[in-house]
Motif scaffolding. Structure first.
Motif, PDB file in Angstrom:
ATOM      1  N   GLU A   1       0.830  -1.206   0.000  1.00 48.64           N
ATOM      2  CA  GLU A   1       0.000   0.000   0.000  1.00 48.64           C
ATOM      3  C   GLU A   1       0.863   1.254   0.000  1.00 48.64           C
ATOM      4  N   SER A   2       1.886   1.264   0.878  1.00 50.27           N
ATOM      5  CA  SER A   2       2.758   2.431   0.931  1.00 50.27           C
ATOM      6  C   SER A   2       3.512   2.607  -0.377  1.00 50.27           C
TER       7      SER A   2
ATOM      8  N   LEU B   1       1.265   4.261  -2.980  1.00 56.89           N
ATOM      9  CA  LEU B   1       1.105   5.700  -2.755  1.00 56.89           C
ATOM     10  C   LEU B   1       2.384   6.452  -3.099  1.00 56.89           C
TER      11      LEU B   1
ATOM     12  N   PHE C   1       2.759   6.766  -6.865  1.00 57.55           N
ATOM     13  CA  PHE C   1       1.818   7.783  -7.332  1.00 57.55           C
ATOM     14  C   PHE C   1       2.364   9.186  -7.084  1.00 57.55           C
ATOM     15  N   LEU C   2       2.854   9.406  -5.870  1.00 58.44           N
ATOM     16  CA  LEU C   2       3.395  10.720  -5.519  1.00 58.44           C
ATOM     17  C   LEU C   2       4.648  11.021  -6.331  1.00 58.44           C
TER      18      LEU C   2
ATOM     19  N   VAL D   1      -2.123   3.302  -8.137  1.00 59.45           N
ATOM     20  CA  VAL D   1      -3.341   3.394  -7.341  1.00 59.45           C
ATOM     21  C   VAL D   1      -4.011   2.026  -7.212  1.00 59.45           C
TER      22      VAL D   1
ATOM     23  N   GLU E   1      -2.314   0.280  -4.463  1.00 59.21           N
ATOM     24  CA  GLU E   1      -2.682   0.831  -3.158  1.00 59.21           C
ATOM     25  C   GLU E   1      -4.070   0.376  -2.745  1.00 59.21           C
ATOM     26  N   VAL E   2      -5.026   0.410  -3.704  1.00 55.03           N
ATOM     27  CA  VAL E   2      -6.397   0.065  -3.341  1.00 55.03           C
ATOM     28  C   VAL E   2      -6.519  -1.424  -3.016  1.00 55.03           C
TER      29      VAL E   2
ATOM     30  N   GLY F   1      -4.985  -1.855   0.406  1.00 56.14           N
ATOM     31  CA  GLY F   1      -5.754  -1.181   1.446  1.00 56.14           C
ATOM     32  C   GLY F   1      -7.055  -1.890   1.760  1.00 56.14           C
TER      33      GLY F   1
END
Lengths: 92, 162, 115
Positions: free
Chosen positions: B73-74, B77, B80-81, B130, B133-134, B137
């Motif tokens: 998950e991290s 993200l 993405f960033l 994403v 991550e989804v 999560g």
């Protein structure tokens, strides 16, 4: 307790009245009022960003900052759920 | 949650993987067809729910690694960033890969077309990030909420014993 | 009025959700009400962006398209749906913890036990 319920009911009825009053003035279904920005996206997304799905181009490119906040909200919610149900974290 | 019958488990063993493949298809084709990282990630996360319903919680908790999910998950993200930050020379979230050739750099014909998978620049990259991550999560949410239910059931059994 | 039927549906969904939030005593049903208000908001955004006879804003195998639906409300609705999922998960987790502490889901009981 009972007085509060009557108060709530009154507020709900006032809100519904406002909704149906606003319904008289809203634009007709199927004819948006100000589609200039969306027409720009629909025309330019393919040549500017080389993407077929215009919704994805908005989500991840034109308004990518919104999506960053959205991903952060999802991350925070998952972290909160994990923190709430950590083993032994909430036993008194 | 107890495991369901052998028929349910066998069918789940076969068809849960089709859910994963379908979700991966939605994620990878996010810039060509309706869908994207969020929707496809939700579909893939159904895999964990399938396993939880069919095989029961005890076996599922033996299979999954929560630390791995958290790391994935991290990572999603951060990718993405990072994909947003790499275009900072022009502006934040600038699509620096589009129409440059190379990775995700093809040009699409204007108007209705059959779709070019290697197009759209950082949008495809962000879809993948994403999606990761989804998936992680929502799987974490399912696993930890089940752990919460199990804790509750254990406590009730203890109080009945007393 | 009948042409505006989707807006009426939005108003009804919102009213039902608010009535659940205001008048029900069960925490799970209050969570359902919050989700219904979210659904009403999402439907409102989608309905605002609809164009009569428009197709989806995707050019892959679109054929001869003349009009397309507005894409921006759809993108924002996507954002809203994901945030709704996250908040619903957090809400249900908090309700589970409340049930573990107080042994009931009735808001009146919880208020009485606390005070």
């Amino acid at each position: 307790m009972r007085g509060w319920r009557i108060f709530y009911l009154l507020g709900l009825m006032v809100m519904c009245g406002l909704f149906f009053g606003a319904l008289q003035d809203i634009h007709p279904f199927g004819e948006p009022v100000e589609p200039a920005m969306d027409d720009y996206f629909l025309e330019r997304a393919q040549e500017e960003r080389a993407v077929n799905n215009v919704v994805t181009s908005i989500v991840f490119d034109y308004r990518g900052f919104d999506t960053l906040g959205e991903a952060a909200v999802l991350f925070t919610a998952v972290t909160s759920v994990v923190a709430l149900f950590r083993k032994g974290g909430h036993e008194r | 949650m107890n495991p369901l019958s052998l028929i349910v488990r066998t069918v789940c063993n076969v068809f849960a993987w089709f859910m994963v493949i379908f979700g991966a298809y939605i994620i990878v084709h996010g810039h060509l067809s309706p869908g994207g990282g969020f929707q496809g990630g939700a579909v893939v996360a159904t895999f964990i729910a399938f396993l939880l319903v069919a095989h029961g919680g005890k076996r599922l908790l033996g299979w999954v690694k929560e630390g791995l999910f958290s790391a994935v998950e991290s990572t999603g993200l951060l990718i993405f960033l990072g994909a947003g930050l790499f275009g900072i020379s022009t502006t934040f979230f600038y699509n620096f890969l589009a129409k440059k050739g190379g990775l995700f750099g093809s040009v699409v014909p204007l108007g209705s077309n059959t779709g070019v998978l290697n197009s759209s620049g950082t949008i495809a990259l962000m879809n993948l990030a994403v999606g990761l991550e989804v998936v992680a999560g929502l799987s974490l949410i399912i696993v930890y909420m089940f752990k919460g239910i199990r804790l509750e059931l254990d406590r009730e059994e203890e109080s009945h014993d007393r | 009025m009948t042409g505006n039927l989707p807006f009426v549906v939005v108003g009804l969904l919102f009213a039902i959700g608010m009535a659940l939030i205001l008048f029900d005593k069960n925490l799970i049903k209050i969570a359902i009400g919050v989700s219904m208000v979210e659904a009403a908001t999402n439907l409102f955004l989608i309905v605002l962006g609809y164009r009569t006879g428009g197709s989806i804003p995707v050019y892959t195998l679109a054929g001869e398209v003349k009009r397309m639906v507005l894409p921006t409300p759809q993108a924002l609705t996507l954002t809203a749906i994901v945030i709704g999922v996250a908040t619903t998960a957090l809400m249900l987790s908090l309700i589970m913890l409340l049930y573990r502490y107080y042994g009931t889901l009735d808001v009146r009981e919880i208020r009485r036990l606390r005070g």
